[in-house]
Design a protein around this motif. Structure first.
Motif, PDB file in Angstrom:
ATOM      1  N   PRO A  76       0.828  -1.213   0.000  1.00  0.00           N
ATOM      2  CA  PRO A  76       0.000   0.000   0.000  1.00  0.00           C
ATOM      3  C   PRO A  76       0.861   1.262   0.000  1.00  0.00           C
ATOM      4  O   PRO A  76       1.981   1.265   0.530  1.00  0.00           O
ATOM      5  CB  PRO A  76      -0.786  -0.115   1.306  1.00  0.00           C
ATOM      6  N   ARG A  77       0.322   2.326  -0.570  1.00  0.00           N
ATOM      7  CA  ARG A  77       1.025   3.616  -0.528  1.00  0.00           C
ATOM      8  C   ARG A  77       0.024   4.747  -0.700  1.00  0.00           C
ATOM      9  O   ARG A  77      -1.085   4.571  -1.203  1.00  0.00           O
ATOM     10  CB  ARG A  77       2.113   3.704  -1.586  1.00  0.00           C
ATOM     11  N   TYR A  78       0.441   5.934  -0.255  1.00  0.00           N
ATOM     12  CA  TYR A  78      -0.364   7.144  -0.370  1.00  0.00           C
ATOM     13  C   TYR A  78       0.382   8.181  -1.194  1.00  0.00           C
ATOM     14  O   TYR A  78       1.609   8.266  -1.143  1.00  0.00           O
ATOM     15  CB  TYR A  78      -0.623   7.760   1.007  1.00  0.00           C
ATOM     16  N   GLN A  79      -0.379   8.985  -1.937  1.00  0.00           N
ATOM     17  CA  GLN A  79       0.150  10.216  -2.503  1.00  0.00           C
ATOM     18  C   GLN A  79      -0.822  11.336  -2.101  1.00  0.00           C
ATOM     19  O   GLN A  79      -1.937  11.396  -2.602  1.00  0.00           O
ATOM     20  CB  GLN A  79       0.241  10.127  -4.034  1.00  0.00           C
ATOM     21  N   ASP A  80      -0.409  12.160  -1.153  1.00  0.00           N
ATOM     22  CA  ASP A  80      -1.189  13.323  -0.743  1.00  0.00           C
ATOM     23  C   ASP A  80      -0.642  14.535  -1.487  1.00  0.00           C
ATOM     24  O   ASP A  80       0.553  14.855  -1.377  1.00  0.00           O
ATOM     25  CB  ASP A  80      -1.082  13.550   0.767  1.00  0.00           C
ATOM     26  N   VAL A  81      -1.496  15.212  -2.228  1.00  0.00           N
ATOM     27  CA  VAL A  81      -1.062  16.322  -3.074  1.00  0.00           C
ATOM     28  C   VAL A  81      -1.804  17.585  -2.660  1.00  0.00           C
ATOM     29  O   VAL A  81      -3.043  17.638  -2.704  1.00  0.00           O
ATOM     30  CB  VAL A  81      -1.335  16.021  -4.566  1.00  0.00           C
ATOM     31  N   ALA A  82      -1.060  18.601  -2.241  1.00  0.00           N
ATOM     32  CA  ALA A  82      -1.657  19.884  -1.843  1.00  0.00           C
ATOM     33  C   ALA A  82      -2.136  20.644  -3.075  1.00  0.00           C
ATOM     34  O   ALA A  82      -1.579  20.508  -4.170  1.00  0.00           O
ATOM     35  CB  ALA A  82      -0.636  20.717  -1.079  1.00  0.00           C
ATOM     36  N   ALA A  83      -3.165  21.456  -2.895  1.00  0.00           N
ATOM     37  CA  ALA A  83      -3.756  22.212  -4.001  1.00  0.00           C
ATOM     38  C   ALA A  83      -2.712  23.025  -4.762  1.00  0.00           C
ATOM     39  O   ALA A  83      -2.748  23.105  -5.996  1.00  0.00           O
ATOM     40  CB  ALA A  83      -4.850  23.125  -3.468  1.00  0.00           C
ATOM     41  N   ARG A  84      -1.750  23.595  -4.040  1.00  0.00           N
ATOM     42  CA  ARG A  84      -0.761  24.456  -4.683  1.00  0.00           C
ATOM     43  C   ARG A  84       0.161  23.686  -5.626  1.00  0.00           C
ATOM     44  O   ARG A  84       0.841  24.282  -6.475  1.00  0.00           O
ATOM     45  CB  ARG A  84       0.080  25.172  -3.620  1.00  0.00           C
ATOM     46  N   GLU A  85       0.214  22.358  -5.490  1.00  0.00           N
ATOM     47  CA  GLU A  85       1.094  21.549  -6.330  1.00  0.00           C
ATOM     48  C   GLU A  85       0.439  21.123  -7.639  1.00  0.00           C
ATOM     49  O   GLU A  85       1.102  20.556  -8.510  1.00  0.00           O
ATOM     50  CB  GLU A  85       1.534  20.301  -5.562  1.00  0.00           C
ATOM     51  N   ILE A  86      -0.850  21.387  -7.788  1.00  0.00           N
ATOM     52  CA  ILE A  86      -1.577  20.943  -8.980  1.00  0.00           C
ATOM     53  C   ILE A  86      -1.491  22.023 -10.054  1.00  0.00           C
ATOM     54  O   ILE A  86      -1.915  23.157  -9.843  1.00  0.00           O
ATOM     55  CB  ILE A  86      -3.043  20.627  -8.628  1.00  0.00           C
ATOM     56  N   PRO A  87      -0.930  21.696 -11.230  1.00  0.00           N
ATOM     57  CA  PRO A  87      -0.804  22.698 -12.299  1.00  0.00           C
ATOM     58  C   PRO A  87      -2.167  23.209 -12.759  1.00  0.00           C
ATOM     59  O   PRO A  87      -3.135  22.441 -12.843  1.00  0.00           O
ATOM     60  CB  PRO A  87      -0.120  21.924 -13.432  1.00  0.00           C
ATOM     61  N   GLU A  88      -2.239  24.501 -13.044  1.00  0.00           N
ATOM     62  CA  GLU A  88      -3.461  25.108 -13.555  1.00  0.00           C
ATOM     63  C   GLU A  88      -3.122  25.882 -14.824  1.00  0.00           C
ATOM     64  O   GLU A  88      -2.092  26.560 -14.899  1.00  0.00           O
ATOM     65  CB  GLU A  88      -4.090  26.030 -12.508  1.00  0.00           C
ATOM     66  N   ILE A  89      -4.014  25.751 -15.825  1.00  0.00           N
ATOM     67  CA  ILE A  89      -3.787  26.386 -17.123  1.00  0.00           C
ATOM     68  C   ILE A  89      -5.039  27.160 -17.505  1.00  0.00           C
ATOM     69  O   ILE A  89      -6.149  26.658 -17.341  1.00  0.00           O
ATOM     70  CB  ILE A  89      -3.512  25.340 -18.224  1.00  0.00           C
ATOM     71  N   THR A  90      -4.865  28.366 -18.024  1.00  0.00           N
ATOM     72  CA  THR A  90      -5.991  29.133 -18.552  1.00  0.00           C
ATOM     73  C   THR A  90      -5.727  29.448 -20.023  1.00  0.00           C
ATOM     74  O   THR A  90      -4.715  30.068 -20.361  1.00  0.00           O
ATOM     75  CB  THR A  90      -6.207  30.429 -17.764  1.00  0.00           C
ATOM     76  N   ASP A  91      -6.629  29.010 -20.895  1.00  0.00           N
ATOM     77  CA  ASP A  91      -6.488  29.229 -22.338  1.00  0.00           C
ATOM     78  C   ASP A  91      -6.971  30.641 -22.692  1.00  0.00           C
ATOM     79  O   ASP A  91      -7.586  31.341 -21.885  1.00  0.00           O
ATOM     80  CB  ASP A  91      -7.309  28.169 -23.078  1.00  0.00           C
ATOM     81  N   ASP A  92      -6.715  31.031 -23.944  1.00  0.00           N
ATOM     82  CA  ASP A  92      -7.066  32.386 -24.396  1.00  0.00           C
ATOM     83  C   ASP A  92      -8.570  32.654 -24.308  1.00  0.00           C
ATOM     84  O   ASP A  92      -8.979  33.808 -24.123  1.00  0.00           O
ATOM     85  CB  ASP A  92      -6.602  32.601 -25.838  1.00  0.00           C
ATOM     86  N   ASP A  93      -9.398  31.619 -24.459  1.00  0.00           N
ATOM     87  CA  ASP A  93     -10.848  31.812 -24.418  1.00  0.00           C
ATOM     88  C   ASP A  93     -11.412  31.757 -23.003  1.00  0.00           C
ATOM     89  O   ASP A  93     -12.623  31.801 -22.799  1.00  0.00           O
ATOM     90  CB  ASP A  93     -11.567  30.791 -25.302  1.00  0.00           C
ATOM     91  N   GLY A  94     -10.531  31.662 -22.000  1.00  0.00           N
ATOM     92  CA  GLY A  94     -10.954  31.634 -20.609  1.00  0.00           C
ATOM     93  C   GLY A  94     -11.144  30.251 -20.032  1.00  0.00           C
ATOM     94  O   GLY A  94     -11.412  30.106 -18.829  1.00  0.00           O
ATOM     95  N   THR A  95     -10.986  29.206 -20.852  1.00  0.00           N
ATOM     96  CA  THR A  95     -11.080  27.835 -20.338  1.00  0.00           C
ATOM     97  C   THR A  95      -9.969  27.590 -19.334  1.00  0.00           C
ATOM     98  O   THR A  95      -8.799  27.883 -19.596  1.00  0.00           O
ATOM     99  CB  THR A  95     -10.988  26.815 -21.488  1.00  0.00           C
ATOM    100  N   HIS A  96     -10.345  27.050 -18.169  1.00  0.00           N
ATOM    101  CA  HIS A  96      -9.386  26.834 -17.075  1.00  0.00           C
ATOM    102  C   HIS A  96      -9.341  25.347 -16.744  1.00  0.00           C
ATOM    103  O   HIS A  96     -10.389  24.697 -16.614  1.00  0.00           O
ATOM    104  CB  HIS A  96      -9.810  27.631 -15.841  1.00  0.00           C
ATOM    105  N   VAL A  97      -8.138  24.803 -16.613  1.00  0.00           N
ATOM    106  CA  VAL A  97      -7.964  23.371 -16.366  1.00  0.00           C
ATOM    107  C   VAL A  97      -6.994  23.142 -15.217  1.00  0.00           C
ATOM    108  O   VAL A  97      -5.904  23.725 -15.195  1.00  0.00           O
ATOM    109  CB  VAL A  97      -7.438  22.644 -17.627  1.00  0.00           C
ATOM    110  N   ARG A  98      -7.392  22.298 -14.255  1.00  0.00           N
ATOM    111  CA  ARG A  98      -6.473  21.782 -13.234  1.00  0.00           C
ATOM    112  C   ARG A  98      -6.074  20.376 -13.658  1.00  0.00           C
ATOM    113  O   ARG A  98      -6.938  19.511 -13.892  1.00  0.00           O
ATOM    114  CB  ARG A  98      -7.131  21.725 -11.857  1.00  0.00           C
ATOM    115  N   VAL A  99      -4.776  20.122 -13.748  1.00  0.00           N
ATOM    116  CA  VAL A  99      -4.271  18.830 -14.221  1.00  0.00           C
ATOM    117  C   VAL A  99      -3.857  18.006 -13.007  1.00  0.00           C
ATOM    118  O   VAL A  99      -2.770  18.183 -12.445  1.00  0.00           O
ATOM    119  CB  VAL A  99      -3.082  19.013 -15.182  1.00  0.00           C
ATOM    120  N   ILE A 100      -4.741  17.109 -12.587  1.00  0.00           N
ATOM    121  CA  ILE A 100      -4.487  16.327 -11.381  1.00  0.00           C
ATOM    122  C   ILE A 100      -3.539  15.170 -11.676  1.00  0.00           C
ATOM    123  O   ILE A 100      -2.609  14.905 -10.927  1.00  0.00           O
ATOM    124  CB  ILE A 100      -5.819  15.837 -10.789  1.00  0.00           C
ATOM    125  N   THR A 101      -3.776  14.492 -12.781  1.00  0.00           N
ATOM    126  CA  THR A 101      -2.843  13.457 -13.203  1.00  0.00           C
ATOM    127  C   THR A 101      -2.884  13.334 -14.716  1.00  0.00           C
ATOM    128  O   THR A 101      -3.862  13.711 -15.360  1.00  0.00           O
ATOM    129  CB  THR A 101      -3.153  12.098 -12.540  1.00  0.00           C
TER     130      THR A 101
END
Length: 308
Positions: A138-163
Protein backbone atom coordinates in the motif's frame (compact mmCIF):
# COMPACT_ATOMS: atom_id res chain seq x y z
CA UNK A 1 -20.25 22.85 -36.76
CA UNK A 2 -19.40 19.45 -38.29
CA UNK A 3 -16.88 17.03 -36.86
CA UNK A 4 -15.20 14.01 -38.38
CA UNK A 5 -16.96 10.92 -37.03
CA UNK A 6 -13.65 9.07 -37.22
CA UNK A 7 -12.15 11.29 -34.51
CA UNK A 8 -15.00 12.59 -32.36
CA UNK A 9 -16.24 10.30 -29.61
CA UNK A 10 -19.83 9.18 -29.56
CA UNK A 11 -21.90 9.47 -26.39
CA UNK A 12 -22.79 6.01 -25.14
CA UNK A 13 -24.91 7.24 -22.26
CA UNK A 14 -25.80 10.17 -20.06
CA UNK A 15 -27.26 9.58 -16.62
CA UNK A 16 -27.84 11.36 -13.34
CA UNK A 17 -25.93 10.42 -10.22
CA UNK A 18 -28.27 8.71 -7.74
CA UNK A 19 -28.71 9.52 -4.04
CA UNK A 20 -26.97 6.88 -1.93
CA UNK A 21 -26.18 6.27 1.74
CA UNK A 22 -22.61 5.17 2.43
CA UNK A 23 -20.26 4.80 5.39
CA UNK A 24 -22.00 5.55 8.69
CA UNK A 25 -24.89 7.28 6.94
CA UNK A 26 -23.25 9.83 4.66
CA UNK A 27 -25.69 11.16 2.06
CA UNK A 28 -23.98 11.34 -1.33
CA UNK A 29 -24.67 10.83 -5.04
CA UNK A 30 -23.21 7.86 -6.95
CA UNK A 31 -22.61 8.27 -10.68
CA UNK A 32 -21.59 4.64 -11.18
CA UNK A 33 -20.48 1.64 -9.15
CA UNK A 34 -21.41 -1.92 -8.14
CA UNK A 35 -22.85 -2.62 -11.59
CA UNK A 36 -21.01 -3.69 -14.75
CA UNK A 37 -17.28 -3.17 -14.05
CA UNK A 38 -16.44 -3.40 -17.76
CA UNK A 39 -18.40 -0.21 -18.58
CA UNK A 40 -15.68 2.20 -17.52
CA UNK A 41 -12.76 -0.20 -16.97
CA UNK A 42 -10.32 0.57 -15.29
CA UNK A 43 -12.67 2.67 -13.10
CA UNK A 44 -15.10 0.95 -10.75
CA UNK A 45 -17.01 3.59 -8.81
CA UNK A 46 -17.50 7.36 -8.64
CA UNK A 47 -19.13 9.23 -5.74
CA UNK A 48 -19.99 12.92 -5.38
CA UNK A 49 -20.13 13.71 -1.64
CA UNK A 50 -21.67 17.18 -1.60
CA UNK A 51 -23.73 18.46 1.29
CA UNK A 52 -24.54 21.59 3.27
CA UNK A 53 -26.11 19.83 6.26
CA UNK A 54 -23.39 18.61 8.67
CA UNK A 55 -25.67 15.93 10.17
CA UNK A 56 -25.75 14.28 6.72
CA UNK A 57 -21.99 13.74 6.50
CA UNK A 58 -20.23 14.13 9.90
CA UNK A 59 -20.54 10.43 10.77
CA UNK A 60 -18.19 9.86 7.86
CA UNK A 61 -16.62 6.62 6.71
CA UNK A 62 -15.31 4.80 9.81
CA UNK A 63 -12.70 2.05 9.70
CA UNK A 64 -13.09 -0.22 6.67
CA UNK A 65 -10.79 -2.40 4.53
CA UNK A 66 -9.64 -2.15 0.91
CA UNK A 67 -7.67 -4.58 -1.22
CA UNK A 68 -6.95 -4.72 -4.95
CA UNK A 69 -7.91 -1.13 -5.82
CA UNK A 70 -6.86 2.51 -5.70
CA UNK A 71 -9.04 5.29 -4.28
CA UNK A 72 -8.75 8.86 -5.51
CA UNK A 73 -10.22 11.59 -3.28
CA UNK A 74 -10.52 15.16 -4.58
CA UNK A 75 -11.81 17.81 -2.15
CA UNK A 76 -13.42 21.04 -3.36
CA UNK A 77 -14.62 22.51 -0.05
CA UNK A 78 -14.42 21.50 3.60
CA UNK A 79 -11.90 18.94 4.84
CA UNK A 80 -11.48 15.17 5.00
CA UNK A 81 -9.48 13.83 7.95
CA UNK A 82 -7.97 10.40 7.33
CA UNK A 83 -6.02 7.73 9.20
CA UNK A 84 -5.05 4.15 8.46
CA UNK A 85 -3.66 0.88 9.79
CA UNK A 86 -0.13 1.84 8.70
CA UNK A 87 -0.11 4.79 11.09
CA UNK A 88 -0.68 7.49 8.48
CA UNK A 89 -2.84 10.47 9.46
CA UNK A 90 -3.64 13.72 7.73
CA UNK A 91 -6.22 16.13 6.43
CA UNK A 92 -7.27 17.04 2.90
CA UNK A 93 -8.47 20.60 2.36
CA UNK A 94 -10.04 22.51 -0.53
CA UNK A 95 -8.29 21.67 -3.79
CA UNK A 96 -6.22 18.82 -2.31
CA UNK A 97 -6.03 15.29 -3.74
CA UNK A 98 -5.22 11.93 -2.18
CA UNK A 99 -4.41 8.89 -4.29
CA UNK A 100 -4.35 5.76 -2.13
CA UNK A 101 -3.13 2.46 -3.51
CA UNK A 102 -4.67 -0.18 -1.24
CA UNK A 103 -2.74 -3.03 -2.88
CA UNK A 104 -2.47 -6.08 -0.61
CA UNK A 105 -4.65 -4.54 2.05
CA UNK A 106 -5.24 -1.54 4.25
CA UNK A 107 -7.72 -0.43 6.89
CA UNK A 108 -8.55 3.25 6.93
CA UNK A 109 -11.16 5.81 7.83
CA UNK A 110 -12.21 9.11 6.23
CA UNK A 111 -14.11 11.71 8.23
CA UNK A 112 -15.52 14.74 6.37
CA UNK A 113 -15.57 18.16 8.04
CA UNK A 114 -17.43 21.12 6.54
CA UNK A 115 -16.07 24.61 5.96
CA UNK A 116 -17.10 27.63 8.05
CA UNK A 117 -20.52 27.59 6.37
CA UNK A 118 -20.99 23.87 6.94
CA UNK A 119 -20.44 22.99 3.29
CA UNK A 120 -18.64 19.80 2.28
CA UNK A 121 -17.89 18.84 -1.29
CA UNK A 122 -15.57 16.30 -2.83
CA UNK A 123 -15.34 13.29 -5.10
CA UNK A 124 -14.06 9.76 -4.72
CA UNK A 125 -13.10 7.56 -7.65
CA UNK A 126 -12.12 3.90 -7.42
CA UNK A 127 -9.58 2.56 -9.89
CA UNK A 128 -8.97 -1.14 -10.40
CA UNK A 129 -5.52 -2.70 -10.11
CA UNK A 130 -4.30 -5.33 -12.60
CA UNK A 131 -3.67 -8.86 -11.31
CA UNK A 132 0.10 -8.41 -11.03
CA UNK A 133 -0.34 -5.35 -8.77
CA UNK A 134 -3.28 -6.31 -6.59
CA UNK A 135 -0.99 -7.52 -3.80
CA UNK A 136 1.54 -4.68 -4.04
CA UNK A 137 2.53 -2.71 -0.93
CA UNK A 138 0.00 0.00 0.00
CA UNK A 139 1.02 3.62 -0.53
CA UNK A 140 -0.36 7.14 -0.37
CA UNK A 141 0.15 10.22 -2.50
CA UNK A 142 -1.19 13.32 -0.74
CA UNK A 143 -1.06 16.32 -3.07
CA UNK A 144 -1.66 19.88 -1.84
CA UNK A 145 -3.76 22.21 -4.00
CA UNK A 146 -0.76 24.46 -4.68
CA UNK A 147 1.09 21.55 -6.33
CA UNK A 148 -1.58 20.94 -8.98
CA UNK A 149 -0.80 22.70 -12.30
CA UNK A 150 -3.46 25.11 -13.55
CA UNK A 151 -3.79 26.39 -17.12
CA UNK A 152 -5.99 29.13 -18.55
CA UNK A 153 -6.49 29.23 -22.34
CA UNK A 154 -7.07 32.39 -24.40
CA UNK A 155 -10.85 31.81 -24.42
CA UNK A 156 -10.95 31.63 -20.61
CA UNK A 157 -11.08 27.84 -20.34
CA UNK A 158 -9.39 26.83 -17.07
CA UNK A 159 -7.96 23.37 -16.37
CA UNK A 160 -6.47 21.78 -13.23
CA UNK A 161 -4.27 18.83 -14.22
CA UNK A 162 -4.49 16.33 -11.38
CA UNK A 163 -2.84 13.46 -13.20
CA UNK A 164 -1.67 12.75 -16.73
CA UNK A 165 -0.43 15.28 -19.27
CA UNK A 166 -2.52 18.07 -20.77
CA UNK A 167 -1.59 21.18 -22.75
CA UNK A 168 2.07 20.71 -21.90
CA UNK A 169 1.55 20.33 -18.14
CA UNK A 170 1.79 17.11 -16.14
CA UNK A 171 -0.16 16.41 -12.97
CA UNK A 172 1.79 15.59 -9.78
CA UNK A 173 0.18 12.18 -9.12
CA UNK A 174 2.21 9.41 -10.75
CA UNK A 175 2.86 5.67 -10.81
CA UNK A 176 -0.84 4.82 -11.16
CA UNK A 177 -1.62 1.45 -12.74
CA UNK A 178 -4.22 2.73 -15.22
CA UNK A 179 -2.01 5.69 -16.28
CA UNK A 180 -5.11 7.90 -16.01
CA UNK A 181 -5.80 11.45 -17.04
CA UNK A 182 -7.85 13.36 -14.45
CA UNK A 183 -8.79 16.94 -15.34
CA UNK A 184 -10.98 19.57 -13.65
CA UNK A 185 -12.21 21.78 -16.52
CA UNK A 186 -14.10 25.09 -16.37
CA UNK A 187 -15.43 26.60 -19.63
CA UNK A 188 -16.94 30.13 -19.82
CA UNK A 189 -20.51 30.68 -21.01
CA UNK A 190 -21.07 29.96 -24.70
CA UNK A 191 -17.50 28.81 -25.40
CA UNK A 192 -17.05 25.68 -27.54
CA UNK A 193 -13.98 23.58 -26.79
CA UNK A 194 -12.36 20.58 -28.46
CA UNK A 195 -10.37 18.41 -26.06
CA UNK A 196 -8.03 15.62 -27.08
CA UNK A 197 -8.19 12.20 -25.38
CA UNK A 198 -5.99 9.21 -26.14
CA UNK A 199 -7.91 6.95 -28.51
CA UNK A 200 -7.35 3.80 -26.46
CA UNK A 201 -8.65 5.15 -23.15
CA UNK A 202 -12.09 4.69 -21.66
CA UNK A 203 -13.42 8.13 -20.79
CA UNK A 204 -16.22 9.88 -18.95
CA UNK A 205 -17.18 13.42 -17.96
CA UNK A 206 -18.96 14.39 -14.76
CA UNK A 207 -20.71 17.78 -14.71
CA UNK A 208 -20.95 19.43 -11.30
CA UNK A 209 -21.45 23.14 -12.03
CA UNK A 210 -23.41 24.92 -14.73
CA UNK A 211 -24.51 23.07 -17.85
CA UNK A 212 -23.25 22.28 -21.32
CA UNK A 213 -23.58 20.06 -24.35
CA UNK A 214 -21.22 17.41 -25.68
CA UNK A 215 -21.11 16.57 -29.38
CA UNK A 216 -22.37 13.07 -30.10
CA UNK A 217 -20.49 11.71 -33.12
CA UNK A 218 -23.20 9.09 -33.60
CA UNK A 219 -25.82 11.80 -34.21
CA UNK A 220 -26.65 12.69 -37.84
CA UNK A 221 -23.54 14.32 -39.34
CA UNK A 222 -22.11 14.64 -35.83
CA UNK A 223 -23.59 18.12 -35.49
CA UNK A 224 -24.88 20.23 -32.64
CA UNK A 225 -28.53 21.16 -33.10
CA UNK A 226 -30.06 24.60 -32.56
CA UNK A 227 -32.02 25.22 -29.38
CA UNK A 228 -33.04 28.28 -27.41
CA UNK A 229 -31.82 28.45 -23.81
CA UNK A 230 -32.65 31.34 -21.45
CA UNK A 231 -33.70 33.50 -24.39
CA UNK A 232 -30.44 32.94 -26.27
CA UNK A 233 -30.00 30.70 -29.27
CA UNK A 234 -27.06 28.38 -28.67
CA UNK A 235 -25.81 25.37 -30.60
CA UNK A 236 -26.52 22.34 -28.46
CA UNK A 237 -27.67 18.79 -28.88
CA UNK A 238 -28.35 17.88 -25.28
CA UNK A 239 -27.85 20.38 -22.48
CA UNK A 240 -26.65 18.39 -19.47
CA UNK A 241 -26.29 19.88 -16.02
CA UNK A 242 -25.46 19.27 -12.38
CA UNK A 243 -24.52 15.70 -11.39
CA UNK A 244 -24.65 14.33 -14.93
CA UNK A 245 -22.34 11.51 -16.04
CA UNK A 246 -21.45 11.41 -19.74
CA UNK A 247 -19.94 8.11 -20.91
CA UNK A 248 -18.03 8.28 -24.21
CA UNK A 249 -17.29 5.78 -26.93
CA UNK A 250 -13.99 5.53 -28.79
CA UNK A 251 -12.22 8.37 -30.59
CA UNK A 252 -9.46 10.87 -30.00
CA UNK A 253 -11.39 13.98 -28.96
CA UNK A 254 -14.56 15.37 -27.45
CA UNK A 255 -16.23 18.68 -28.20
CA UNK A 256 -18.29 20.53 -25.63
CA UNK A 257 -20.13 23.84 -25.57
CA UNK A 258 -20.80 25.59 -22.28
CA UNK A 259 -24.32 26.78 -21.57
CA UNK A 260 -25.32 30.36 -20.64
CA UNK A 261 -23.96 30.00 -17.07
CA UNK A 262 -20.71 28.30 -18.03
CA UNK A 263 -19.70 24.73 -17.30
CA UNK A 264 -17.40 22.90 -14.89
CA UNK A 265 -16.78 19.18 -15.16
CA UNK A 266 -14.28 16.44 -14.47
CA UNK A 267 -12.87 14.64 -17.51
CA UNK A 268 -11.36 11.29 -16.55
CA UNK A 269 -9.87 8.62 -18.79
CA UNK A 270 -7.71 5.54 -18.33
CA UNK A 271 -6.35 2.48 -20.10
CA UNK A 272 -8.69 -0.52 -19.67
CA UNK A 273 -7.26 -3.49 -17.76
CA UNK A 274 -9.58 -6.08 -19.38
CA UNK A 275 -9.26 -8.72 -16.67
CA UNK A 276 -11.89 -10.73 -14.75
CA UNK A 277 -13.37 -8.90 -11.75
CA UNK A 278 -14.45 -10.53 -8.47
CA UNK A 279 -15.92 -7.74 -6.35
CA UNK A 280 -17.58 -7.56 -2.97
CA UNK A 281 -17.88 -4.27 -1.09
CA UNK A 282 -14.49 -2.56 -0.70
CA UNK A 283 -12.44 -5.49 -2.02
CA UNK A 284 -11.86 -6.18 -5.72
CA UNK A 285 -9.90 -9.21 -6.92
CA UNK A 286 -9.74 -11.33 -10.10
CA UNK A 287 -11.27 -14.58 -8.86
CA UNK A 288 -13.85 -15.72 -6.35
CA UNK A 289 -11.15 -17.71 -4.54
CA UNK A 290 -9.02 -14.57 -4.11
CA UNK A 291 -12.05 -12.71 -2.80
CA UNK A 292 -12.77 -15.48 -0.29
CA UNK A 293 -9.13 -15.42 0.82
CA UNK A 294 -9.31 -11.66 1.42
CA UNK A 295 -12.29 -12.04 3.77
CA UNK A 296 -10.63 -15.02 5.44
CA UNK A 297 -7.58 -12.80 6.06
CA UNK A 298 -9.86 -10.18 7.58
CA UNK A 299 -11.37 -12.73 9.97
CA UNK A 300 -7.96 -14.18 10.88
CA UNK A 301 -6.25 -10.85 11.46
CA UNK A 302 -3.79 -11.42 8.57
CA UNK A 303 -5.27 -8.87 6.17
CA UNK A 304 -2.52 -6.29 6.78
CA UNK A 305 0.90 -7.43 5.61
CA UNK A 306 3.71 -6.85 8.15
CA UNK A 307 5.99 -3.90 7.36
CA UNK A 308 9.31 -4.77 5.76
Amino acid sequence: MSLSPSSARSILETRQARPTLEGAGVKLHRAFGFQDPSELDPFLLFDDFRNEIPADYLQGFPWHPHRGIETITYVLSGEVEHSDSLGNTGSLGAGDVQWMTAGSGILHQEMPRGNASGQMHGFQLWGNLPADQKMCAPRYQDVAAREIPEITDDDGTHVRVITGEFWGKRGPVDGIAADPQYLDISIPAGVTKRIKIDTYRRAFAYIFEGAGAFVDASAPQGVLLEKEVAGQEVNIRDLSGNRTLVRFGTGDEITVQAGPEGLRFLLISGAPIQEPVAWHGPIVMNTKAELQQAFKDLRNGTFIAPAH
